[in-house]
Every structure is written in C-alpha cells, then in structure tokens.
Scaffold this motif. Structure first.
Motif, PDB file in Angstrom:
ATOM      1  N   PRO A  53       0.817  -1.224   0.000  1.00 28.70           N
ATOM      2  CA  PRO A  53       0.000   0.000   0.000  1.00 28.70           C
ATOM      3  C   PRO A  53       0.847   1.269   0.000  1.00 28.70           C
ATOM      4  N   THR A  54       1.981   1.237   0.704  1.00 25.16           N
ATOM      5  CA  THR A  54       2.843   2.419   0.734  1.00 25.16           C
ATOM      6  C   THR A  54       3.370   2.744  -0.657  1.00 25.16           C
ATOM      7  N   MET A  55       3.773   1.718  -1.403  1.00 28.90           N
ATOM      8  CA  MET A  55       4.296   1.946  -2.750  1.00 28.90           C
ATOM      9  C   MET A  55       3.204   2.428  -3.697  1.00 28.90           C
ATOM     10  N   MET A  56       1.962   1.998  -3.483  1.00 20.71           N
ATOM     11  CA  MET A  56       0.880   2.374  -4.383  1.00 20.71           C
ATOM     12  C   MET A  56       0.366   3.788  -4.140  1.00 20.71           C
ATOM     13  N   LYS A  57       0.767   4.411  -3.030  1.00 20.04           N
ATOM     14  CA  LYS A  57       0.281   5.761  -2.739  1.00 20.04           C
ATOM     15  C   LYS A  57       0.713   6.757  -3.806  1.00 20.04           C
ATOM     16  N   GLY A  58       1.861   6.542  -4.383  1.00 21.31           N
ATOM     17  CA  GLY A  58       2.343   7.489  -5.377  1.00 21.31           C
ATOM     18  C   GLY A  58       1.874   7.204  -6.788  1.00 21.31           C
ATOM     19  N   ALA A  59       1.042   6.168  -6.979  1.00 18.69           N
ATOM     20  CA  ALA A  59       0.591   5.808  -8.321  1.00 18.69           C
ATOM     21  C   ALA A  59      -0.504   6.754  -8.803  1.00 18.69           C
ATOM     22  N   ASP A  60      -0.636   6.900 -10.109  1.00 21.80           N
ATOM     23  CA  ASP A  60      -1.663   7.750 -10.719  1.00 21.80           C
ATOM     24  C   ASP A  60      -3.035   7.121 -10.480  1.00 21.80           C
ATOM     25  N   PRO A  61      -3.964   7.830  -9.808  1.00 23.91           N
ATOM     26  CA  PRO A  61      -5.295   7.242  -9.523  1.00 23.91           C
ATOM     27  C   PRO A  61      -6.054   6.845 -10.775  1.00 23.91           C
ATOM     28  N   ASP A  62      -5.771   7.488 -11.908  1.00 25.81           N
ATOM     29  CA  ASP A  62      -6.523   7.198 -13.132  1.00 25.81           C
ATOM     30  C   ASP A  62      -6.203   5.814 -13.700  1.00 25.81           C
ATOM     31  N   VAL A  63      -5.075   5.239 -13.327  1.00 31.75           N
ATOM     32  CA  VAL A  63      -4.707   3.926 -13.874  1.00 31.75           C
ATOM     33  C   VAL A  63      -4.972   2.810 -12.872  1.00 31.75           C
ATOM     34  N   ILE A  64      -5.543   3.153 -11.720  1.00 32.60           N
ATOM     35  CA  ILE A  64      -5.818   2.152 -10.687  1.00 32.60           C
ATOM     36  C   ILE A  64      -7.291   1.770 -10.735  1.00 32.60           C
ATOM     37  N   GLU A  65      -7.544   0.499 -10.738  1.00 29.36           N
ATOM     38  CA  GLU A  65      -8.915  -0.021 -10.675  1.00 29.36           C
ATOM     39  C   GLU A  65      -9.012  -0.916  -9.449  1.00 29.36           C
ATOM     40  N   ARG A  66      -9.874  -0.541  -8.511  1.00 28.58           N
ATOM     41  CA  ARG A  66     -10.004  -1.292  -7.264  1.00 28.58           C
ATOM     42  C   ARG A  66     -11.093  -2.349  -7.432  1.00 28.58           C
ATOM     43  N   ALA A  67     -10.731  -3.588  -7.233  1.00 33.38           N
ATOM     44  CA  ALA A  67     -11.678  -4.692  -7.387  1.00 33.38           C
ATOM     45  C   ALA A  67     -12.403  -4.954  -6.073  1.00 33.38           C
ATOM     46  N   GLU A  68     -13.555  -5.587  -6.192  1.00 31.49           N
ATOM     47  CA  GLU A  68     -14.329  -5.947  -5.014  1.00 31.49           C
ATOM     48  C   GLU A  68     -13.554  -6.957  -4.177  1.00 31.49           C
ATOM     49  N   THR A  69     -13.658  -6.826  -2.858  1.00 31.94           N
ATOM     50  CA  THR A  69     -12.917  -7.700  -1.949  1.00 31.94           C
ATOM     51  C   THR A  69     -13.365  -9.150  -2.111  1.00 31.94           C
ATOM     52  N   TYR A  70     -12.390 -10.026  -2.138  1.00 34.40           N
ATOM     53  CA  TYR A  70     -12.696 -11.450  -2.280  1.00 34.40           C
ATOM     54  C   TYR A  70     -13.004 -12.055  -0.914  1.00 34.40           C
ATOM     55  N   ARG A  71     -14.131 -12.773  -0.847  1.00 36.67           N
ATOM     56  CA  ARG A  71     -14.492 -13.534   0.349  1.00 36.67           C
ATOM     57  C   ARG A  71     -14.894 -14.933  -0.097  1.00 36.67           C
ATOM     58  N   ARG A  72     -14.383 -15.919   0.616  1.00 35.37           N
ATOM     59  CA  ARG A  72     -14.610 -17.295   0.194  1.00 35.37           C
ATOM     60  C   ARG A  72     -16.091 -17.648   0.206  1.00 35.37           C
ATOM     61  N   GLU A  73     -16.843 -17.131   1.209  1.00 34.71           N
ATOM     62  CA  GLU A  73     -18.252 -17.495   1.314  1.00 34.71           C
ATOM     63  C   GLU A  73     -19.067 -16.904   0.167  1.00 34.71           C
ATOM     64  N   THR A  74     -18.777 -15.674  -0.183  1.00 34.22           N
ATOM     65  CA  THR A  74     -19.517 -14.999  -1.262  1.00 34.22           C
ATOM     66  C   THR A  74     -18.514 -14.410  -2.246  1.00 34.22           C
ATOM     67  N   PRO A  75     -18.013 -15.217  -3.179  1.00 34.06           N
ATOM     68  CA  PRO A  75     -17.016 -14.715  -4.133  1.00 34.06           C
ATOM     69  C   PRO A  75     -17.578 -13.565  -4.959  1.00 34.06           C
ATOM     70  N   PRO A  76     -16.774 -12.573  -5.248  1.00 32.88           N
ATOM     71  CA  PRO A  76     -17.227 -11.444  -6.072  1.00 32.88           C
ATOM     72  C   PRO A  76     -17.412 -11.864  -7.527  1.00 32.88           C
ATOM     73  N   ALA A  77     -18.013 -10.978  -8.293  1.00 32.59           N
ATOM     74  CA  ALA A  77     -18.321 -11.303  -9.689  1.00 32.59           C
ATOM     75  C   ALA A  77     -17.057 -11.567 -10.502  1.00 32.59           C
ATOM     76  N   TRP A  78     -15.980 -10.815 -10.214  1.00 29.84           N
ATOM     77  CA  TRP A  78     -14.773 -10.997 -11.030  1.00 29.84           C
ATOM     78  C   TRP A  78     -14.143 -12.372 -10.834  1.00 29.84           C
ATOM     79  N   ALA A  79     -14.383 -12.992  -9.645  1.00 34.42           N
ATOM     80  CA  ALA A  79     -13.832 -14.322  -9.395  1.00 34.42           C
ATOM     81  C   ALA A  79     -14.647 -15.410 -10.073  1.00 34.42           C
ATOM     82  N   LEU A  80     -15.907 -15.088 -10.440  1.00 35.22           N
ATOM     83  CA  LEU A  80     -16.779 -16.070 -11.081  1.00 35.22           C
ATOM     84  C   LEU A  80     -16.821 -15.909 -12.587  1.00 35.22           C
ATOM     85  N   ALA A  81     -16.259 -14.839 -13.089  1.00 35.07           N
ATOM     86  CA  ALA A  81     -16.327 -14.565 -14.527  1.00 35.07           C
ATOM     87  C   ALA A  81     -15.446 -15.539 -15.297  1.00 35.07           C
TER      88      ALA A  81
END
Length: 508
Positions: A255-283
């Motif tokens: 996280p410290t290294m990512m603080k200086g990254a350009d926000p426009d190129v960062i895409e935050r994915a939904e948190t993965y949980r084993r009980e309820t996997p997010p859509a990106w894990a099922l795609a």
C-alpha cells in the motif's frame, strides 16, 4: 534424476572408465536395453536366438556411443550434448513422458549451459564434462525453462524475476511490512569500526551511542523497497496488488508503494471472500489486450539473435582435433581412429606395428620396459611375464626377455640424473590438429635432455643411419618440437631410436 542421468551419459562419452556413467548410459532412457542385453556379450550364444538378439541390440547401442565419442572433438561441445539427446531414445522418452515439453527443455538448457561454459573457459568436451560431472553429487540450481503453454502461470520469487517481463504480474504477500529487519546475527558496521547485534528482541551496539543499529535498519528498509520495486516493474500490461483488510501493526510495503501511483490507472476490485465470491472471481476468461506489432523492434531482436548465434558457433568451435604423433609421422592426418589418440595402450600398439615379430611382441617389450623403468617389483622375466599376460604373447618369450635386457643395458649406459617413461606431450599443428603422443623415455642429463624411442624392429644393418627411417625420424622431430614448445626446455635436446634387438641407438 533425469538431469543426473544425462550428465552421466555425457561424461561417459569422454571417460570410458567411469563405471557409474556407463551403467547409466547403456540403460533406459538412452537405450531400450534390459539387464540381459547389457551382459549378453559375456554369454555364449550357442544358437540361442534370444541371446543373439540381445547381443545385436547391445552392439547397435555401443556403435552409437562409439560414434559420439569419436566425433566429440570434431564439433563444438554443445552439438555433441544435443546429439546425445536426439540420437538416442532420451529425447523421445522425455518428450512423451509427464510434463514432456518442459522436461525436454530442461535437458536442452543443460546442453546450452555446457556449451556456454566450454566457450567461456575455452574447454573441450572432455574438460567441460569433467567439471559438470560434479553436479551429479552436488547439483546446482538452474532456473526452470519457460513453459511451452502460453497459459501457464509461473510462480517464482522476486529475485528469480529480475530481468524478466510478463503481461500480468501478481504480488501476493499483502502483509509484508515496509520496514526491513535486522536480526539473527552480528553485523559489522559499514565503516568497519563497530558491531551490531539484534537477536530475539535483544539489541546492542558497540561502541554504544553511535546509532549503528538505526543505520542498519534504514539500510535494510531501503533494500526491501528496491526489491519490491523490481517486482512491480516486471508487469507489462497489468499489475495486481492485494490489499489486506485485517488491521495489523506497522505499515505495509505494497500500500505504501501504491500511494504514489496515478489514480486514473488504478482499478479497485471488489474484496474477495470465500463465502460470497465477487463477480470478477466467477467470470470467465478476461479479455486480452491487443498487441501492436513493432516491425523495427522485431528486426532488432532477430538481428541480435543472429549475431549471438554466429558468435556462439565461433566460440564453441574446437581449437584442435587430437591426432596421434605416430599417425602424423607417417602423414596419416586424415585417419579416424575409434579409440582416443591420447590413450597409452593404444599408442603402444601403434608404435609396435613394424615389430620384427608382430604387434603383440612389440607391445609386450614396450610394456615390460615401462614396468622396469617405473620401478615395478621383480626382474626382467617377471616384467616380461606380466606384460605378456596383458597383451596375450604366447610365443617368442625368450626373445622378448633378451630385448628388454638389451634395452635396459643401453639405457643404463646413457646415465642421467632423472628419467621419466611414457612422458606425455602434445603440439598444436597446422590444419587444426593437436598432435598427442608419449615419449618412451625422457632422460635429464647435465646440460641436455635425451629423448629415447624404443623400436622392436629388426636391428639396423651396418652403416645405416636415422635418415634411412624417415617416418621414425619425423616422430622424433615432433617429440623435440613439442618439448621446446612447453618453454620448459632451454638447453640441448638429443633424440634417438633405441633398437631393443641389439641395444644400438641411432641419433637424430
């Protein structure tokens, strides 16, 4: 185990005395031979079709091995290493086995490493395989070859990824702390005038009060940041950085290294949980970014590859092909012998070709003289009897004893403060030939070296000179030239033929 077998097979091509290597080469995966085939030569066929077939299979396998051994000095070491894969069943066995393409790639990587070491250290096939034979007992770590399947996921450390590039890189350890640690050992300060100890919560420095421990911690933190910088810069198209939700003390490095990254190129994915996997894990399969061809870059890559291959051919080319001195003396440089030119027994047989009672007699006399000059126990009869058993002499025993006695008497009359029998020499000759041979006897006398070559031919007639034996004269000239080429002989060198039948010496 597969690489060990391959290394043993390579070594046997250079050293027939390596029994472990021979046992490995004459069995699967190199050849489809069983134990009966291997021992078939020692069994009498007596019309048994099964034993005859086993002997034929063994002979076919050994013929391939002999050809590889014979040609190993006439081509770069890497080509011989590849021939062992492709001319035996090894390549087919590995390619059709589990994880075949990658296992086969590992063997080719070993062959390439052999060629690289031979080129860098200017070693021939025998030298580089002698060095790599040690890997059988103490294997070194080689990076695994690239997988053949482009869909393969490679798992490695950041250190292994240095210098590489990948379309997608995933950094896994989201709990890695930012601060580097200094523990578990003593350390000497960078100035060399202090010591730091950090172990199991115990911290100390000598002399105290200089802040050496803080300096070591800062250096460890900086090194950790550099390491992770290498990791994040391996990605070409997509970098995946996990972020842990569990609160824990201490700052995390990712996280410290990512603080200086350009926000426009960062895409935050939904948190993965084993009980309820997010859509990106099922795609299904993620869309792949289109690649834009760069013709200029591809041309540069192909040009560099071609230049490297040409340089590798030049670097891996053998410096010289070994040729026996006896063959060179009679002008037979083009002869191809099945045995090595530098093997003493084989050279002894070649020298005895013109013996007055045949090769076996000449080889026996040469061997008996060698035993005598080497300090073997017993007397002349004992030495001749031992040599006769080695070479199969069944007749002319008394004549052999007489020849040895005459030769030893003539050698004794020469004197000398030091002597060496069967002294090995070599000389780089024109046409890419390495002349290799053995001087029967080398004597050191005050102010000169004496080269003696024993001949069991008929004794020379009265008035004959060395010029009447041009082939033998050329042989002596090569010996003298080889001695001078070493740079160790500065004074006079005298060479002569000692005819064992009479004890007479014809000098060059």
């Amino acid at each position: 185990p597969l690489v060990r077998q391959y290394l043993l097979g390579l070594r046997l091509l250079a050293d027939r005395s390596d029994g472990v290597a021979k046992a490995a080469l004459l069995r699967p995966p190199f050849f489809g031979l069983d134990l009966l085939d291997v021992v078939a030569r020692r069994l009498p066929a007596n019309g048994d079709a099964e034993i005859a077939a086993a002997q034929a299979r063994l002979e076919e396998a050994e013929a391939i091995v002999r050809e590889l051994r014979r040609d190993r000095h006439a081509k770069p070491p890497i080509e011989t290493a590849i021939d062992l894969i492709e001319r035996t069943a090894l390549g087919r066995f590995v390619a059709t086995g589990p994880n075949g393409p990658q296992a086969l790639g590992t063997l080719y990587q070993v062959a390439f490493e052999l060629g690289r070491r031979a080129a860098e250290r200017r070693l021939d096939f025998d030298g580089v395989t002698r060095e790599m034979r040690a890997w059988v007992d103490a294997p070194i770590k080689l990076d695994p070859p690239d997988a053949e399947d482009p869909e393969t996921v490679r798992v490695m450390t950041i250190h292994q990824a240095k210098g590489l590039e990948f379309p997608v890189v995933v950094l896994w350890d989201s709990f890695a702390e930012e601060k580097g640690r200094v523990d578990g050992c003593w350390r000497v300060s960078r100035s060399g005038d202090g010591l730091v100890l950090a172990m199991q919560g115990l911290e100390a420095e000598m002399p105290p009060g200089r802040g050496l421990l803080d300096l070591e911690k800062k250096a460890a933190t900086a090194e950790r940041q550099r390491l992770y910088y290498v990791g994040v810069t391996r990605a070409r198209d997509l970098l995946v950085v996990p972020e842990c939700e569990v609160a824990a003390p201490g700052a995390k490095i990712l996280p410290t290294m990512m603080k200086g990254a350009d926000p426009d190129v960062i895409e935050r994915a939904e948190t993965y949980r084993r009980e309820t996997p997010p859509a990106w894990a099922l795609a299904g399969e993620s869309p792949r970014p289109g690649l834009v061809a760069d013709a200029a870059l591809q041309a540069r890559i192909e040009g560099a590859e071609g230049a490297f291959c040409e340089a590798l051919k030049v670097a891996g080319a053998p410096l010289a092909v070994p040729t026996a001195v006896t063959a060179a003396a009679r002008g037979a440089l083009g002869e191809e012998a099945e045995e090595d030119a530098d093997e003493t027994p084989r050279e002894r047989v070649r020298k005895a070709e013109k013996s007055r009672y045949g090769r076996v007699f000449g080889s026996t006399v040469h061997r008996a003289i060698e035993l005598a000059l080497g300090g073997a126990r017993g007397g002349v009869v004992d030495w001749v009897r031992c040599a006769a058993s080695e070479h199969g002499l069944a007749e002319r025993f008394e004549e052999a004893v007489g020849d040895v006695e005459q030769a030893l008497a003539a050698v004794g009359a020469l004197g000398g403060r030091e002597s060496q029998s069967e002294y090995p020499v070599c000389l780089l000759a024109a046409g890419g030939r390495l002349l290799v041979g053995y001087i029967d006897l080398l004597l050191a006398r005050d102010g000169e070296m004496v080269v003696i070559d024993f001949k069991t031919d008929a004794p020379p007639q009265s008035g004959r000179m060395l010029a009447d034996y041009p082939e033998y004269g050329r042989q002596l000239e090569i010996y003298v030239e080889a001695l001078r080429a070493t740079g160790l002989v500065e004074g006079r060198v005298r060479a002569g033929l000692l005819f064992t039948a009479s004890g007479e010496i014809l000098w060059l």
